[in-house]
Scaffold this motif. Structure first.
Motif, PDB file in Angstrom:
ATOM      1  N   GLY A  26      -2.635   0.942   0.208  1.00 33.62           N
ATOM      2  CA  GLY A  26      -1.917   2.133   0.785  1.00 33.62           C
ATOM      3  C   GLY A  26      -2.622   2.705   1.916  1.00 33.62           C
ATOM      4  O   GLY A  26      -3.832   2.656   1.925  1.00 33.62           O
ATOM      5  N   THR A  27      -1.866   3.647   2.657  1.00 33.52           N
ATOM      6  CA  THR A  27      -2.738   4.325   3.826  1.00 33.52           C
ATOM      7  C   THR A  27      -3.787   5.214   3.080  1.00 33.52           C
ATOM      8  O   THR A  27      -4.712   5.628   3.940  1.00 33.52           O
ATOM      9  CB  THR A  27      -1.241   4.851   4.494  1.00 33.52           C
ATOM     10  OG1 THR A  27      -0.425   4.402   4.893  1.00 33.52           O
ATOM     11  CG2 THR A  27      -1.942   5.852   5.707  1.00 33.52           C
ATOM     12  N   SER A  28      -3.331   5.765   1.851  1.00 32.82           N
ATOM     13  CA  SER A  28      -4.266   6.797   1.344  1.00 32.82           C
ATOM     14  C   SER A  28      -5.287   6.228   0.244  1.00 32.82           C
ATOM     15  O   SER A  28      -5.889   6.834  -0.249  1.00 32.82           O
ATOM     16  CB  SER A  28      -3.674   7.680   0.970  1.00 32.82           C
ATOM     17  OG  SER A  28      -2.863   8.682   1.701  1.00 32.82           O
ATOM     18  N   SER A  43       3.634   3.607   3.347  1.00 31.33           N
ATOM     19  CA  SER A  43       3.123   2.478   4.333  1.00 31.33           C
ATOM     20  C   SER A  43       2.030   1.955   3.780  1.00 31.33           C
ATOM     21  O   SER A  43       1.044   2.356   2.950  1.00 31.33           O
ATOM     22  CB  SER A  43       2.948   3.311   5.649  1.00 31.33           C
ATOM     23  OG  SER A  43       1.781   4.352   5.480  1.00 31.33           O
ATOM     24  N   LEU A  44       1.555   0.709   4.318  1.00 29.18           N
ATOM     25  CA  LEU A  44       0.325  -0.186   3.997  1.00 29.18           C
ATOM     26  C   LEU A  44      -0.380  -0.369   5.077  1.00 29.18           C
ATOM     27  O   LEU A  44      -0.133  -0.539   6.380  1.00 29.18           O
ATOM     28  CB  LEU A  44       0.818  -1.420   3.413  1.00 29.18           C
ATOM     29  CG  LEU A  44       1.713  -1.467   2.095  1.00 29.18           C
ATOM     30  CD1 LEU A  44       2.297  -2.830   1.780  1.00 29.18           C
ATOM     31  CD2 LEU A  44       1.247  -0.705   0.884  1.00 29.18           C
ATOM     32  N   GLU A  45      -1.887  -0.291   4.952  1.00 33.31           N
ATOM     33  CA  GLU A  45      -2.772  -0.713   5.900  1.00 33.31           C
ATOM     34  C   GLU A  45      -3.212  -2.133   5.710  1.00 33.31           C
ATOM     35  O   GLU A  45      -2.900  -2.750   4.847  1.00 33.31           O
ATOM     36  CB  GLU A  45      -4.012   0.128   5.967  1.00 33.31           C
ATOM     37  CG  GLU A  45      -3.638   1.601   6.089  1.00 33.31           C
ATOM     38  CD  GLU A  45      -4.751   2.627   6.457  1.00 33.31           C
ATOM     39  OE1 GLU A  45      -5.884   2.213   5.947  1.00 33.31           O
ATOM     40  OE2 GLU A  45      -4.536   3.614   7.150  1.00 33.31           O
ATOM     41  N   GLY A  65       2.337  -2.935   6.721  1.00 37.67           N
ATOM     42  CA  GLY A  65       3.596  -3.125   6.438  1.00 37.67           C
ATOM     43  C   GLY A  65       3.900  -1.673   5.570  1.00 37.67           C
ATOM     44  O   GLY A  65       3.560  -0.667   5.655  1.00 37.67           O
ATOM     45  N   PHE A  66       5.039  -2.146   4.634  1.00 35.43           N
ATOM     46  CA  PHE A  66       5.549  -0.878   3.688  1.00 35.43           C
ATOM     47  C   PHE A  66       5.648  -1.659   2.396  1.00 35.43           C
ATOM     48  O   PHE A  66       6.235  -2.689   2.421  1.00 35.43           O
ATOM     49  CB  PHE A  66       6.951  -0.368   4.416  1.00 35.43           C
ATOM     50  CG  PHE A  66       6.870   0.269   5.620  1.00 35.43           C
ATOM     51  CD1 PHE A  66       6.571   1.516   5.665  1.00 35.43           C
ATOM     52  CD2 PHE A  66       6.878  -0.380   7.002  1.00 35.43           C
ATOM     53  CE1 PHE A  66       6.265   2.220   6.921  1.00 35.43           C
ATOM     54  CE2 PHE A  66       6.868   0.183   7.966  1.00 35.43           C
ATOM     55  CZ  PHE A  66       6.480   1.361   8.144  1.00 35.43           C
ATOM     56  N   VAL A  67       5.912  -0.818   1.380  1.00 32.69           N
ATOM     57  CA  VAL A  67       6.203  -1.162  -0.011  1.00 32.69           C
ATOM     58  C   VAL A  67       7.302  -0.014  -0.323  1.00 32.69           C
ATOM     59  O   VAL A  67       7.192   1.112   0.032  1.00 32.69           O
ATOM     60  CB  VAL A  67       5.026  -1.009  -0.692  1.00 32.69           C
ATOM     61  CG1 VAL A  67       4.553   0.439  -0.978  1.00 32.69           C
ATOM     62  CG2 VAL A  67       5.468  -1.573  -2.365  1.00 32.69           C
ATOM     63  N   LEU A  68       8.437  -0.620  -1.129  1.00 29.32           N
ATOM     64  CA  LEU A  68       9.386   0.196  -1.663  1.00 29.32           C
ATOM     65  C   LEU A  68       9.314  -0.148  -3.011  1.00 29.32           C
ATOM     66  O   LEU A  68       9.478  -1.421  -3.583  1.00 29.32           O
ATOM     67  CB  LEU A  68      10.648  -0.058  -1.235  1.00 29.32           C
ATOM     68  CG  LEU A  68      11.801   0.349  -1.725  1.00 29.32           C
ATOM     69  CD1 LEU A  68      11.856   2.128  -1.831  1.00 29.32           C
ATOM     70  CD2 LEU A  68      13.209  -0.049  -1.169  1.00 29.32           C
ATOM     71  N   VAL A  69       9.231   0.957  -4.112  1.00 28.04           N
ATOM     72  CA  VAL A  69       9.350   0.507  -5.515  1.00 28.04           C
ATOM     73  C   VAL A  69      10.365   1.343  -6.067  1.00 28.04           C
ATOM     74  O   VAL A  69      10.780   2.660  -5.914  1.00 28.04           O
ATOM     75  CB  VAL A  69       7.949   0.982  -6.258  1.00 28.04           C
ATOM     76  CG1 VAL A  69       8.292   0.863  -7.716  1.00 28.04           C
ATOM     77  CG2 VAL A  69       6.832   0.340  -5.681  1.00 28.04           C
ATOM     78  N   LYS A  70      11.629   0.633  -6.706  1.00 29.30           N
ATOM     79  CA  LYS A  70      12.691   1.159  -7.269  1.00 29.30           C
ATOM     80  C   LYS A  70      13.214   0.497  -8.609  1.00 29.30           C
ATOM     81  O   LYS A  70      13.510  -0.517  -8.250  1.00 29.30           O
ATOM     82  CB  LYS A  70      13.782   1.413  -6.175  1.00 29.30           C
ATOM     83  CG  LYS A  70      15.101   2.351  -6.758  1.00 29.30           C
ATOM     84  CD  LYS A  70      15.672   2.492  -5.400  1.00 29.30           C
ATOM     85  CE  LYS A  70      17.061   1.755  -5.634  1.00 29.30           C
ATOM     86  NZ  LYS A  70      18.123   1.841  -4.430  1.00 29.30           N
ATOM     87  N   LYS A  71      13.212   1.125  -9.554  1.00 31.20           N
ATOM     88  CA  LYS A  71      13.657   0.386 -10.894  1.00 31.20           C
ATOM     89  C   LYS A  71      13.287  -0.936 -11.131  1.00 31.20           C
ATOM     90  O   LYS A  71      13.902  -1.945 -11.443  1.00 31.20           O
ATOM     91  CB  LYS A  71      15.050   0.383 -10.979  1.00 31.20           C
ATOM     92  CG  LYS A  71      15.920   1.677 -10.770  1.00 31.20           C
ATOM     93  CD  LYS A  71      17.474   1.489 -10.718  1.00 31.20           C
ATOM     94  CE  LYS A  71      17.996   2.921 -10.468  1.00 31.20           C
ATOM     95  NZ  LYS A  71      19.488   2.902 -10.435  1.00 31.20           N
ATOM     96  N   ASN A  72      11.887  -1.051 -11.198  1.00 29.39           N
ATOM     97  CA  ASN A  72      11.162  -2.209 -11.394  1.00 29.39           C
ATOM     98  C   ASN A  72      11.218  -3.272 -10.486  1.00 29.39           C
ATOM     99  O   ASN A  72      11.042  -4.404 -10.636  1.00 29.39           O
ATOM    100  CB  ASN A  72      11.264  -2.474 -13.061  1.00 29.39           C
ATOM    101  CG  ASN A  72      10.688  -1.733 -13.953  1.00 29.39           C
ATOM    102  OD1 ASN A  72       9.595  -1.107 -13.781  1.00 29.39           O
ATOM    103  ND2 ASN A  72      11.240  -1.644 -15.183  1.00 29.39           N
ATOM    104  N   GLU A  73      11.744  -3.040  -9.334  1.00 34.60           N
ATOM    105  CA  GLU A  73      11.779  -3.647  -8.300  1.00 34.60           C
ATOM    106  C   GLU A  73      10.720  -3.330  -7.105  1.00 34.60           C
ATOM    107  O   GLU A  73      11.104  -2.110  -6.783  1.00 34.60           O
ATOM    108  CB  GLU A  73      13.198  -3.990  -7.793  1.00 34.60           C
ATOM    109  CG  GLU A  73      14.356  -4.573  -8.557  1.00 34.60           C
ATOM    110  CD  GLU A  73      15.605  -4.610  -8.162  1.00 34.60           C
ATOM    111  OE1 GLU A  73      15.701  -4.707  -6.900  1.00 34.60           O
ATOM    112  OE2 GLU A  73      16.579  -5.246  -8.970  1.00 34.60           O
TER     113      GLU A  73
END
Length: 80
Positions: A26-28, A43-45, A65-73
């Motif tokens: 992650g960015t942080s 966002s991803l570094e 890139g980017f990561v999206l987490v929603k309902k175990n997906e």
């Protein structure tokens, strides 16, 4: 309970399947995603994505890139 992980890049689908956990740069800072994680978009570094699939741990180096987490997906849209 497992997570459904999908890793896509502009060129191809790098991985799609069930995993136990996912660690992303992650960015942080690096963070781990487990089952029942709170919904998040981040966002991803440049760094390493690590995930544990049924056949063992796997690594993928990314440029960002980017990561999206929603309902175990977990969806990763990354540049490799």
């Amino acid at each position: 309970m497992a997570l459904l992980l999908k890793i896509v890049s502009p060129e191809r689908v790098a991985f799609e399947g069930e995993v136990e956990s996912v660690t992303v740069p992650g960015t942080s800072g690096q963070f781990e995603i487990l089952a029942n994680h709170a919904p998040i978009i981040s966002s991803l570094e440049k760094g390493e994505v690590t995930y544990t699939a049924k056949d063992g741990p796997k690594n993928l180096n990314i440029l960002g890139g980017f990561v999206l987490v929603k309902k175990n997906e977990v969806s990763l849209c990354v540049e490799v």
